[in-house]
Design an enzyme around this catalytic site. Sequence first.
Site, PDB file in Angstrom:
ATOM      1  N   ARG A 151      -8.891  -2.776  -4.105  1.00  0.00           N
ATOM      2  CA  ARG A 151      -9.434  -5.161  -3.951  1.00  0.00           C
ATOM      3  C   ARG A 151      -9.955  -4.880  -2.434  1.00  0.00           C
ATOM      4  O   ARG A 151      -8.974  -4.594  -2.263  1.00  0.00           O
ATOM      5  CB  ARG A 151      -7.984  -5.433  -4.277  1.00  0.00           C
ATOM      6  CG  ARG A 151      -8.565  -6.887  -4.149  1.00  0.00           C
ATOM      7  CD  ARG A 151      -7.029  -8.169  -4.749  1.00  0.00           C
ATOM      8  NE  ARG A 151      -5.933  -7.850  -3.984  1.00  0.00           N
ATOM      9  CZ  ARG A 151      -4.640  -8.354  -3.512  1.00  0.00           C
ATOM     10  NH1 ARG A 151      -4.751  -9.362  -4.003  1.00  0.00           N
ATOM     11  NH2 ARG A 151      -4.275  -7.761  -3.332  1.00  0.00           N
TER      12      ARG A 151
ATOM     13  N   CYS B 268      -4.964   5.516  -3.945  1.00  0.00           N
ATOM     14  CA  CYS B 268      -3.905   4.605  -4.457  1.00  0.00           C
ATOM     15  C   CYS B 268      -2.697   5.026  -4.760  1.00  0.00           C
ATOM     16  O   CYS B 268      -3.162   4.663  -5.982  1.00  0.00           O
ATOM     17  CB  CYS B 268      -4.813   3.943  -4.895  1.00  0.00           C
ATOM     18  SG  CYS B 268      -4.026   1.509  -5.145  1.00  0.00           S
ATOM     19  N   GLY B 269      -1.898   4.649  -3.378  1.00  0.00           N
ATOM     20  CA  GLY B 269      -0.234   4.824  -4.164  1.00  0.00           C
ATOM     21  C   GLY B 269       0.457   3.220  -5.268  1.00  0.00           C
ATOM     22  O   GLY B 269       0.957   4.475  -6.067  1.00  0.00           O
ATOM     23  N   THR B 270      -0.084   2.526  -5.412  1.00  0.00           N
ATOM     24  CA  THR B 270       0.801   1.192  -6.040  1.00  0.00           C
ATOM     25  C   THR B 270       0.017   1.781  -6.947  1.00  0.00           C
ATOM     26  O   THR B 270      -0.024   1.622  -7.846  1.00  0.00           O
ATOM     27  CB  THR B 270      -0.098   0.086  -5.403  1.00  0.00           C
ATOM     28  OG1 THR B 270      -0.972  -0.317  -4.708  1.00  0.00           O
ATOM     29  CG2 THR B 270       1.381   0.098  -3.830  1.00  0.00           C
TER      30      THR B 270
ATOM     31  N   CYS C  36       0.873  -1.032  -0.189  1.00  0.00           N
ATOM     32  CA  CYS C  36       0.531   0.004  -0.294  1.00  0.00           C
ATOM     33  C   CYS C  36       0.953   0.965   0.109  1.00  0.00           C
ATOM     34  O   CYS C  36       1.888   1.184   1.058  1.00  0.00           O
ATOM     35  CB  CYS C  36      -0.495   0.078   0.916  1.00  0.00           C
ATOM     36  SG  CYS C  36      -1.576   1.316   1.576  1.00  0.00           S
TER      37      CYS C  36
END
EC number: 5.1.1.7
Length: 284
Positions: free
Chosen positions: A218, A226-228, A76
Amino acid sequence: MTSFQFTKMHGLGNNYIYVNQMKEQLPEEKLSEIAIQVSSIYTGIGSDGMILICPSDVAPVKMRIFNNDGSEGKNCGNGLRCVAKYVYEHQIVTDTTFQIETLSGLVEATVHVQDDHVHLVTVDMGKPRFEKEAMPMLGEPASTTINEPLDFGTTTLNGTAVSMGNPHIVFYLEDIEKAPLDTLGPIIEKHDMFPEGVNVEFVEVVSETELHFRVWERGSGITQACGTGACAAAVSTIVNGQAKKETDMTVHLAGGDLIIRWKDNEHVLMTGPAETICDGTFYL
């Protein structure tokens, strides 16, 4: 009554309940249940999930992520920035550059400090992977999915699959405000072609250095950031020929902006803020 101390933090609105496991030691068998409890907006604190800051044998700290449905995630980006801020400001680490262990491996974080407070964090998110086996995704394990039509029953969309230590599928559209998160997000997340589920991103390319971005995560659904996912979006845009490596790319998320750079050595750097919301006691 059992209780534990927590800190609520957010990275661009992607908020989690952070627990220092070095002090609290929540029981392993109840972690999923506790994550669901604290995440509830009705009977808990309200969050996208719970993140544990744990001891590590290979780094100063280890991060464990639990989504608001109780499932455990592998990585994350927003969480990593907040963990980096927490451990530096609580003097668990004293260096401004240090490693954090995750279920996806070791990552390197650099905190940017002003007046003794961390205001920005840069995280080396490692190398993206595109093979289906890295997602995982059904099909030939070594093959990739780059701008390929994918059939989801009710619709077919051209997608690019990227693993940033967790699975992402990126779709492009001309107007980010028309991103069908509510309708297609849950369908794609749990589709059979992704045996372990997938994070779903919709991206509008403004220029070689600017993207608009929305995400269905997810295990968490629609989140502010959402960093990723932002890393996956930037990488996908480059492999699809719409941007170049070694360029700072501004990704506009619902909760704010991240700066993503895919370097020539294949590592992806993510820079963004991390904020503390409050501290408190949670009663189980």
